[in-house]
Design an enzyme around this catalytic site. Structure first.
Site, short mmCIF file in Angstrom:
data_model
loop_
_atom_site.label_atom_id
_atom_site.label_comp_id
_atom_site.label_asym_id
_atom_site.label_seq_id
_atom_site.Cartn_x
_atom_site.Cartn_y
_atom_site.Cartn_z
N LEU A 133 -23.89 60.46 4.84
CA LEU A 133 -22.75 60.68 5.72
C LEU A 133 -22.11 62.05 5.45
CD1 LEU A 133 -20.64 59.62 7.81
CD2 LEU A 133 -19.42 58.56 5.89
N SER A 140 -13.82 63.95 3.48
CA SER A 140 -12.85 62.93 3.93
C SER A 140 -12.82 62.84 5.45
CB SER A 140 -11.45 63.29 3.40
OG SER A 140 -11.48 63.36 1.99
N TRP A 164 -23.91 65.83 -1.29
CA TRP A 164 -23.49 64.82 -2.28
C TRP A 164 -24.27 63.53 -2.18
CZ3 TRP A 164 -20.65 67.36 -5.50
CH2 TRP A 164 -19.75 68.32 -5.04
N ILE A 165 -25.53 63.60 -1.77
CA ILE A 165 -26.25 62.36 -1.50
C ILE A 165 -26.81 61.75 -2.79
CG2 ILE A 165 -28.13 61.31 -0.17
CD1 ILE A 165 -25.60 62.39 1.41
N THR A 166 -26.27 60.55 -3.12
CA THR A 166 -26.78 59.80 -4.26
C THR A 166 -28.22 59.40 -3.95
OG1 THR A 166 -24.58 58.97 -4.75
CG2 THR A 166 -26.42 57.70 -5.67
N GLY A 347 -10.23 60.67 -33.00
CA GLY A 347 -11.17 61.80 -32.93
C GLY A 347 -12.58 61.35 -32.58
N GLU A 370 -16.96 57.34 -1.78
CA GLU A 370 -16.75 56.34 -0.70
C GLU A 370 -15.30 56.29 -0.22
OE1 GLU A 370 -19.00 52.73 -0.85
OE2 GLU A 370 -20.62 53.71 -1.92
N THR A 372 -11.93 59.03 -1.01
CA THR A 372 -11.10 59.30 -2.20
C THR A 372 -9.94 58.30 -2.22
OG1 THR A 372 -9.62 60.80 -1.04
CG2 THR A 372 -11.60 61.79 -2.01
C1 FAD Z 1 -21.26 61.81 -7.51
C2 FAD Z 1 -21.03 61.71 -6.04
C3 FAD Z 1 -21.85 60.90 -5.27
C4 FAD Z 1 -21.66 60.83 -3.89
N1 FAD Z 1 -22.53 60.08 -3.13
C5 FAD Z 1 -22.46 60.13 -1.78
C6 FAD Z 1 -23.46 59.50 -0.96
O1 FAD Z 1 -24.39 58.86 -1.46
N2 FAD Z 1 -23.37 59.63 0.39
C7 FAD Z 1 -22.37 60.33 0.99
O2 FAD Z 1 -22.36 60.41 2.22
N3 FAD Z 1 -21.40 60.95 0.25
C8 FAD Z 1 -21.43 60.86 -1.10
N4 FAD Z 1 -20.47 61.50 -1.88
C9 FAD Z 1 -19.43 62.27 -1.21
C10 FAD Z 1 -18.05 61.67 -1.33
O3 FAD Z 1 -17.94 60.55 -0.51
C11 FAD Z 1 -17.05 62.79 -0.99
O4 FAD Z 1 -17.03 63.67 -2.10
C12 FAD Z 1 -15.65 62.27 -0.69
O5 FAD Z 1 -15.64 61.54 0.50
C13 FAD Z 1 -14.64 63.42 -0.60
O6 FAD Z 1 -15.08 64.44 0.22
P1 FAD Z 1 -15.02 65.97 -0.30
O7 FAD Z 1 -15.67 66.00 -1.64
O8 FAD Z 1 -15.57 66.83 0.75
O9 FAD Z 1 -13.49 66.26 -0.53
P2 FAD Z 1 -12.42 66.68 0.58
O10 FAD Z 1 -12.50 65.78 1.76
O11 FAD Z 1 -12.52 68.15 0.83
O12 FAD Z 1 -11.05 66.38 -0.19
C14 FAD Z 1 -10.53 67.24 -1.20
C15 FAD Z 1 -9.18 66.65 -1.65
O13 FAD Z 1 -8.27 66.57 -0.52
C16 FAD Z 1 -7.81 65.23 -0.38
N5 FAD Z 1 -7.60 64.94 1.04
C17 FAD Z 1 -8.46 65.19 2.08
N6 FAD Z 1 -7.92 64.77 3.23
C18 FAD Z 1 -6.70 64.22 2.93
C19 FAD Z 1 -5.67 63.60 3.69
N7 FAD Z 1 -5.76 63.45 5.01
N8 FAD Z 1 -4.55 63.17 3.02
C20 FAD Z 1 -4.45 63.31 1.67
N9 FAD Z 1 -5.39 63.90 0.91
C21 FAD Z 1 -6.51 64.34 1.53
C22 FAD Z 1 -8.90 64.36 -0.98
O14 FAD Z 1 -8.41 63.07 -1.37
C23 FAD Z 1 -9.32 65.20 -2.17
O15 FAD Z 1 -8.43 65.00 -3.24
C24 FAD Z 1 -20.61 61.56 -3.26
C25 FAD Z 1 -19.75 62.34 -4.06
C26 FAD Z 1 -19.95 62.43 -5.42
C27 FAD Z 1 -19.04 63.32 -6.24
#
Ligand code: FAD
Length: 390
Positions: A133, A140, A164-166, A347, A370, A372
């Site tokens: 996704l 987000s 970020w695909i697991t 420690g 899934e 934040t």
């Molecule tokens: C180890 C790992 C495995 C993952 N596996 C998968 C996977 O298998 N498949 C997949 O599709 N994705 C996967 N992800 C992606 C994950 O779902 C996203 O990292 C997550 O949805 C956040 O998106 P972003 O990293 O782009 O952060 P952003 O969306 O850029 O957000 C950055 C910050 O802004 C905050 N923020 C954004 N919008 C708002 C709002 N409207 N109000 C308040 N705060 C906000 C967020 O909470 C966050 O703190 C994975 C991520 C990681 C780190």
């Protein structure tokens, strides 16, 4: 006072079959998963052989229909299995949860013909899934994704990059959300894409803070041809399918978080009862006793919350609000509990000689994936106060 060996969690399970299942999972976790966790996480080794074993043991399709090779287990049982696996090693617990997430679309929105053709291999045939996704510019705000699927006769051609695909680079199949129509949520469609498709490639995995054994990578689609028979659901239904998968997936993350927190508490109790300072075990000091009591209470509360949501789901009732609450509460708790576990070990807790520093690094990612925890709060608030006015 001697070290206190951790006692298995006293679980509420609905059937004898479920009790046997948990015993089997504990056995696999103790023999095949936990002993290698620290070393393999350090080396960034993905334990594919463990997923093969789980598939052979019927543990990769637990919440799905036995007609297609699933385990017919209610969510309240499946999630407790995930909790046990995550306590042994998060890379495995979260990996099983993501695999389930990747199966959700086909199992719930596929045609009978598609299900007969693909599900048995996905649920019990040794295949491993990925859920695609997120993209580099849409996390987000997932509905703004840009990966395109363009019609060409009876086929579709996929172009774009997922981020970020697991299981990126190791998955046998990918559930991919791609844009087939206009902007926004209604222009998105779901596809089941074979992992070895021509034009599909994965980047070098991200160098992460924790869960180093779980490959997380960008996946590129460079003109990947997909027959229309691999479209899941209607054109334009993809985002609704993606969100429905995430409601269930969030419960998986909550259960994994409780597992990691439980592992950290067990380690903290064992250490505190064995370590002496001022001529007494440090577990004698009220400052630490209260900390351990708070950690245990947080874990029990989290477990109750995810089980409440799971039982609503099992009863066919709405559970999205409770799933968001469980994900938020259990993952924030896992962060706090693992930080506290490091503190209890002093420690030594800050070294790789004990697993609590790894648990602390692992807990962090659960507040992000899934949706934040800010997004979970938005979901919960929408259930309370309706959609934002703009
Ligand atoms: C180890 C790992 C495995 C993952 N596996 C998968 C996977 O298998 N498949 C997949 O599709 N994705 C996967 N992800 C992606 C994950 O779902 C996203 O990292 C997550 O949805 C956040 O998106 P972003 O990293 O782009 O952060 P952003 O969306 O850029 O957000 C950055 C910050 O802004 C905050 N923020 C954004 N919008 C708002 C709002 N409207 N109000 C308040 N705060 C906000 C967020 O909470 C966050 O703190 C994975 C991520 C990681 C780190």
């Amino acid at each position: 006072m001697p070290d206190r060996a951790p006692q298995p969690v006293d679980r509420q399970l609905p059937t004898d079959e479920a009790r046997d299942l948990i015993s089997l999972v504990r056995d696999i976790a103790q023999r095949e998963i936990a002993p290698k966790a620290a070393e393999e996480e350090d080396a960034g080794h993905f334990p594919r052989e463990v997923f093969t074993l789980l598939s052979e043991s019927g543990l990769l399709g637990l919440p799905y229909d036995s007609e297609y090779g699933g385990g017919d287990q209610p969510y309240e049982v499946y999630l407790q299995v995930l909790e046990e696996l995550a306590a042994a090693r998060l890379t495995v617990g979260l990996g099983v949860s993501v695999h389930s997430l990747a199966c959700h679309a086909l199992a719930n929105y596929g045609t009978k013909e598609q299900q007969v053709e693909h599900l048995p291999d996905m649920l019990g045939g040794g295949l491993l899934g990925a859920y695609c996704l997120s993209e580099p510019a849409s996390g987000s705000d997932a509905a703004s994704l840009r990966t395109k699927a363009v019609r060409d006769g009876d086929d579709w051609v996929l172009t774009g990059t997922k981020a970020w695909i697991t299981h990126g680079g190791v998955a046998d199949f990918c559930t991919v959300l791609a844009r087939t129509g206009g902007e926004g949520a209604r222009g998105i469609t779901a596809f089941l894409v074979p992992g070895d498709s021509d034009g599909l490639s994965a980047a070098v995995p991200e160098k992460k803070m924790g869960m180093k054994g779980s490959p997380t990578a960008q996946v590129h689609f460079d003109g990947v041809w997909i027959p229309d028979g691999r479209r899941i659901g209607e054109e334009g239904q993809g985002f609704a399918i993606a969100l429905s998968a995430l409601d269930s997936g969030r419960l998986g993350i909550a259960a994994c978080a409780v597992g990691v927190a439980q592992a950290a508490l067990d380690e903290a109790v064992a250490y505190a009862t064995g370590r002496e300072q001022f001529g007494r075990p440090i577990a004698d000091f009220q400052g630490l006793r209260f900390m351990l009591a708070d950690m245990a209470t947080r874990i029990e509360a989290g477990r109750s919350l995810y089980l409440t949501a799971a039982r609503l789901r099992d009863a066919g009732r709405p559970f999205a609000r409770q799933a968001a609450m469980a994900k938020l509460f259990c993952t924030d708790n896992a962060m706090q509990v693992t930080i506290d576990a490091v503190q209890v070990l002093g420690g030594y807790g800050y070294t790789a000689d004990f697993p609590v520093e790894r648990y602390m690094r692992e807990a962090k990612v659960l507040q992000i994936v899934e949706g934040t925890n800010q997004i979970q709060r938005m979901v919960i608030a929408r259930h309370l106060a309706g959609p934002e006015s703009r």
